[in-house]
Scaffold this active site. Structure first.
Site, short mmCIF file in Angstrom:
data_model
loop_
_atom_site.label_atom_id
_atom_site.label_comp_id
_atom_site.label_asym_id
_atom_site.label_seq_id
_atom_site.Cartn_x
_atom_site.Cartn_y
_atom_site.Cartn_z
N ASN A 1 4.62 -0.69 0.11
CA ASN A 1 3.33 -1.23 -0.29
C ASN A 1 2.28 -0.14 -0.28
O ASN A 1 2.36 0.83 0.48
CB ASN A 1 2.90 -2.37 0.65
N GLY B 1 -3.84 -0.61 0.18
CA GLY B 1 -5.10 0.15 0.27
C GLY B 1 -6.21 -0.61 0.99
O GLY B 1 -7.38 -0.46 0.67
N GLY C 1 11.29 -4.81 10.07
CA GLY C 1 12.57 -5.31 9.57
C GLY C 1 13.08 -6.57 10.23
O GLY C 1 14.28 -6.85 10.16
N CYS D 1 -3.04 3.03 9.03
CA CYS D 1 -2.81 2.64 7.63
C CYS D 1 -2.43 3.86 6.80
O CYS D 1 -3.19 4.82 6.72
CB CYS D 1 -4.04 1.98 7.01
N LYS E 1 -4.94 -9.84 8.36
CA LYS E 1 -5.03 -8.56 7.62
C LYS E 1 -6.15 -7.70 8.20
O LYS E 1 -7.18 -8.23 8.62
CB LYS E 1 -5.33 -8.90 6.14
#
Ligand code: RRO
Length: 304
Positions: free
Chosen positions: A68, A71, A244, A129, A44
């Protein structure tokens, strides 16, 4: 048969890796399989200080895929370096790729250096992000992408492999990718989630606590294949392709379009063993088709 080369000093034992975010820090998935059997675990994204992330709900399932708005929740680089990476290493010989996020060039440089010193095999600079302020700032502007990439390259020295992760909405992603590569990135990770939202019609309200989010899953696969194909043709750098991926067929499609590694993202949320099954399935598919070396497939899609 399965080993791939993802840039200077970065050989993966197979092309199946985990996409940043959906696999946490890897430890969450250790009960489901041997992390060392995967090509790499991309952790992450990490920032200098801990972040709590966005208000709930932060995940919404739609027929097109998952939205999603996490944050950038993460424990901060200090804890990752002192506790999480050692714990991950204690599970075996895992190839770890660190993911770096930040709001300033200085933050990217500091987090990148701390993760590199802690022994990660490579880094991914997340310039894309969609769910935090400044999250896409660097990934939407070739000059800013070059600036942060150059600063990280200078701080890490010449040989350290790092890829730049980009989205493809709201930017000219090829121009940004080219600028990053010219500034010292050794490869690209394509693609981050696409901006999206879901509506609670009864309440006339946005469903995600943050309002907007990032879409992953089946709907973005053709977009991701297109981005990988374009970047491979134009820039000829190592690419981790994602978007995907749920089957061996999907892995093969990304490889044929020019990806040297393929990441599983939201597919692992529904099916935690997915990455391991894809490694085994890929091995079997290549054997069945008489492909001696997976590298023979990379970028080999015919255009007509
Ligand atoms: O944490 C997130 O909300 C997040 C990040 Br950093 C990202 O790069 N992509 C995404 O879909 N979510």
């Amino acid at each position: 048969r399965l080993a791939v080369d993802l840039g200077p000093n970065l050989i993966l034992k197979n092309p199946v890796v985990t996409a940043s975010g959906t696999f946490g820090f890897g430890l969450e998935y250790a009960p489901f399989g041997d992390l060392a059997a995967l090509g790499a675990v991309v952790i992450k994204s990490v920032t200098r200080h801990p972040r709590r992330g966005n208000p709930p709900p932060r995940l919404v399932e739609t027929p097109a895929g998952v939205l999603n708005s996490i944050g950038l929740e993460n424990p901060g680089v200090e804890k990752v370096v002192k506790e999480i990476l050692p714990a991950l290493r204690a599970t075996g010989k895992v190839t770890v790729i660190g993911s770096v996020a930040g709001e300033t060039v200085e933050e990217y440089v500091e987090v990148a250096c701390r993760l590199a010193e802690a022994g990660v095999a490579a880094l991914e600079l997340n310039l894309s992000c969609p769910n935090v302020k400044a999250g896409t700032l660097f990934g939407h502007d070739p000059l800013l992408a070059a600036q942060v990439t150059r600063a990280v390259r200078e701080a890490l020295g010449d040989d350290f492999p790092f890829l730049v992760k980009l989205g493809v909405v709201g930017n000219d992603f090829l121009a940004v990718a080219r600028a990053a590569v010219e500034a010292g990135a050794t490869g690209l990770s394509l693609i981050n989630t696409l901006p999206g939202l879901a509506v609670d019609v009864k309440r006339r309200k946005l469903l995600l606590g943050h309002g907007t989010g990032g879409l992953s899953g089946p709907a973005i696969k053709p977009v991701a294949l297109w981005a990988v194909w374009r970047a491979h043709r134009e820039l000829q750098v190592p690419i981790i392709g994602m978007g995907g991926v749920v089957s061996v067929e999907d892995v093969l499609a990304f490889l044929l379009c020019g990806a040297r590694a393929v990441a599983v993202g939201s597919g692992t949320l529904a099916f935690p063993r997915l990455a391991w099954e894809l490694v085994e399935g890929l091995e079997q598919a290549l054997a069945k088709e008489g492909v001696e070396d997976v590298r023979e497939l990379i970028g080999m899609v015919a255009e007509k």
